[in-house]
Design an enzyme around this catalytic site. Structure first.
Site, mmCIF file in Angstrom:
data_model
loop_
_atom_site.group_PDB
_atom_site.id
_atom_site.type_symbol
_atom_site.label_atom_id
_atom_site.label_comp_id
_atom_site.label_asym_id
_atom_site.label_seq_id
_atom_site.Cartn_x
_atom_site.Cartn_y
_atom_site.Cartn_z
ATOM 1 N N CYS A 91 13.878 53.469 56.705
ATOM 2 C CA CYS A 91 13.301 53.099 58.003
ATOM 3 C C CYS A 91 14.316 53.165 59.152
ATOM 4 C CB CYS A 91 12.621 51.739 57.878
ATOM 5 S SG CYS A 91 11.389 51.487 59.162
ATOM 6 N N ARG A 126 1.723 51.595 65.895
ATOM 7 C CA ARG A 126 2.710 51.151 64.921
ATOM 8 C C ARG A 126 2.172 51.404 63.505
ATOM 9 N NH1 ARG A 126 7.390 48.646 65.579
ATOM 10 N NH2 ARG A 126 8.243 47.825 63.645
ATOM 11 N N HIS A 195 9.624 50.174 52.589
ATOM 12 C CA HIS A 195 10.372 49.001 52.114
ATOM 13 C C HIS A 195 9.705 48.562 50.816
ATOM 14 C CE1 HIS A 195 12.034 48.759 56.175
ATOM 15 N NE2 HIS A 195 10.809 48.898 56.629
HETATM 16 N N1 LIG Z 1 11.163 48.528 59.821
HETATM 17 C C1 LIG Z 1 12.108 49.107 60.546
HETATM 18 O O1 LIG Z 1 13.205 49.363 60.082
HETATM 19 C C2 LIG Z 1 11.798 49.400 61.993
HETATM 20 C C3 LIG Z 1 12.566 50.577 62.526
HETATM 21 C C4 LIG Z 1 12.395 50.764 64.029
HETATM 22 N N2 LIG Z 1 12.940 49.644 64.733
HETATM 23 C C5 LIG Z 1 10.940 51.054 64.351
HETATM 24 O O2 LIG Z 1 10.184 50.177 64.688
HETATM 25 O O3 LIG Z 1 10.543 52.187 64.273
#
Ligand SMILES: NC(=O)CC[C@H](N)C(=O)O
Length: 239
Positions: A91, A126, A195
């Site tokens: 990520c 998102r 994750h």
């Molecule tokens: N879960 C994360 O590592 C988020 C990665 C990054 N900040 C995004 O929102 O894309």
């Protein structure tokens, strides 16, 4: 035979328990009689030039900007890639390995490390939820081991350049950019969104990373408990 695994900046890049990836690699190496160690390195401490596998995890936008600054100042990750070490990033860690990434609602551009031929910009929505991907990149396993499960939570959408190959084909979830691909592989640098952490949920992926680092095949490690847990997770995401 020895193996040094390095958890990089888990105080910045370690949300969602991604540091568990290091523990899985450590255990799966030790269970095979390999003299493996797991080192934690935080900003301000030098990355070891002896590391074989470097791990980066998820993080907030601000934290990933700080991580990139510290990693550039250190230079150890570039040296590691040059000498053929494995880098496995999840990520935010995946995004910082690319040429650039956007942060915040305004999608402010930040320069990345340029170790993967990818760029990341804010996506239309998102990406949040359980995911299922079919591992297709070099090293992909056959049968059930090719199913990668985890959960994603990212605002950035990642686009691959010509030098990067997708790690997997997206089945459920957004993946890289809602374009049917997930993750990227370039030599021994691997980035992915899920994750979980991802490696306990996908032991075949952990073993592939160990094999990349050790440069030889490993015997399978039968584990009925893990197989049962995996069947559970796969059934849950398919529901
Ligand atoms: N879960 C994360 O590592 C988020 C990665 C990054 N900040 C995004 O929102 O894309």
């Amino acid at each position: 035979m020895s193996l040094e695994i390095v958890n990089v900046y888990q105080s910045l890049l370690g949300i969602y328990g991604d540091q568990g990836n290091g523990k899985v690699l450590l255990k799966r190496a030790q269970w095979r009689g390999i003299d493996a160690t797991l080192t934690q390195v935080e900003p301000g401490q030098p990355l070891p030039d002896t590391g074989d596998i470097f791990l980066l995890g998820g993080g907030e936008d601000g934290a990933q900007t700080s991580a990139v600054r510290a990693l550039k100042a250190d230079g150890g990750l570039h040296r590691a890639v040059d000498r053929g070490a494995v880098v496995f990033a999840v990520c935010a860690g995946y995004q910082v390995l690319g040429h650039s990434f956007g942060v915040g609602d305004a999608d402010e551009l930040r320069e990345g490390l340029g170790l993967l031929d990818v760029t990341t910009t804010r996506g239309p929505k998102r990406a949040v939820g359980e995911v299922l991907h079919r591992w297709t990149a070099p090293g992909a396993q056959a049968g059930d081991d090719a199913w990668l499960t985890g959960f994603e939570n990212h605002g950035g959408y990642t686009h691959l350049g010509a030098d990067a190959t997708p790690l997997a084909r997206r089945e459920i979830g957004v993946g890289n950019a809602d374009d049917g691909t997930e993750g990227a592989v370039q030599g021994k640098v691997v980035g992915t969104y899920p994750h979980g952490p991802i490696l306990p949920r996908n032991p075949a992926l952990a073993d592939w990373l160990l094999q990349l680092a050790l440069d030889h095949e490993l015997d399978p490690l039968p584990s009925p408990e893990h197989d049962a847990l995996r069947r559970d997770r796969l059934a849950a995401v398919r529901r």
